[in-house]
Scaffold this motif. Structure first.
Motif, mmCIF file in Angstrom:
data_model
loop_
_atom_site.group_PDB
_atom_site.id
_atom_site.type_symbol
_atom_site.label_atom_id
_atom_site.label_comp_id
_atom_site.label_asym_id
_atom_site.label_seq_id
_atom_site.Cartn_x
_atom_site.Cartn_y
_atom_site.Cartn_z
ATOM 1 N N CYS A 164 -5.254 1.611 6.311
ATOM 2 C CA CYS A 164 -5.534 2.901 5.702
ATOM 3 C C CYS A 164 -6.985 2.907 5.256
ATOM 4 N N TRP A 199 2.248 3.638 0.682
ATOM 5 C CA TRP A 199 2.672 3.830 2.062
ATOM 6 C C TRP A 199 4.050 4.488 2.056
ATOM 7 N N GLU A 213 -4.795 6.563 8.905
ATOM 8 C CA GLU A 213 -4.004 5.384 9.214
ATOM 9 C C GLU A 213 -4.261 4.950 10.658
ATOM 10 N N CYS A 267 -0.278 6.731 4.716
ATOM 11 C CA CYS A 267 -0.785 6.237 3.446
ATOM 12 C C CYS A 267 -1.161 7.427 2.576
ATOM 13 N N LEU A 270 -7.509 10.599 4.326
ATOM 14 C CA LEU A 270 -7.022 9.260 4.609
ATOM 15 C C LEU A 270 -6.704 9.150 6.096
#
Length: 126
Positions: free
Chosen positions: A22, A36, A6, A96, A4
């Motif tokens: 994200c 989050w 951000e 995230c 992931l």
């Protein structure tokens, strides 16, 4: 393994707005609950918001209700956290996160999820 990422953090004055993004390349995000979290210096990590998959139900911690909005952009395979009326106490690194299993409903999300990004720093200061 899910990665992931951000983005969207930065310096903003009190009362201002930011939108965090994200993104993930290995999964179709609309099929996963996305949460989050944030961690301020010297403080414990805090769950900020979660969006479920089944009906798009959203959850917020009390301190951000009415100011933050989590949403999905299915076409862009991203999840956003729109943050308005920012306060100095919102200053933190925002992460995230998602679970390994698809079709999550955010159950137990505040306790943490299986995968998390490296975070983006939000600083609210005049």
């Amino acid at each position: 393994q899910v990665h992931l990422a951000e983005s969207g953090g930065g310096l903003v004055q009190p009362g201002g707005s930011l939108r965090l993004t994200c993104a993930a390349s290995e999964i179709t995000m609309e099929y996963y609950a996305i949460a989050w979290f944030r961690q301020a210096p010297g403080k414990e990590r805090e769950g900020v918001s979660c969006i479920s998959t089944h009906d798009g139900t959203t959850y917020y911690t009390d301190s951000v209700k009415g100011r933050f909005t989590v949403s999905r952009d299915i076409d862009k395979n991203t999840v956003y956290l729109q943050m308005n009326s920012l306060k100095p106490e919102d200053t933190a690194v925002y992460y995230c996160a998602t679970d390994a299993a698809a079709w999550g409903d955010c159950r137990g999300w505040v306790d943490g999820m299986d995968y998390e990004g490296k975070g983006t720093l939000v600083t609210v200061s005049s």
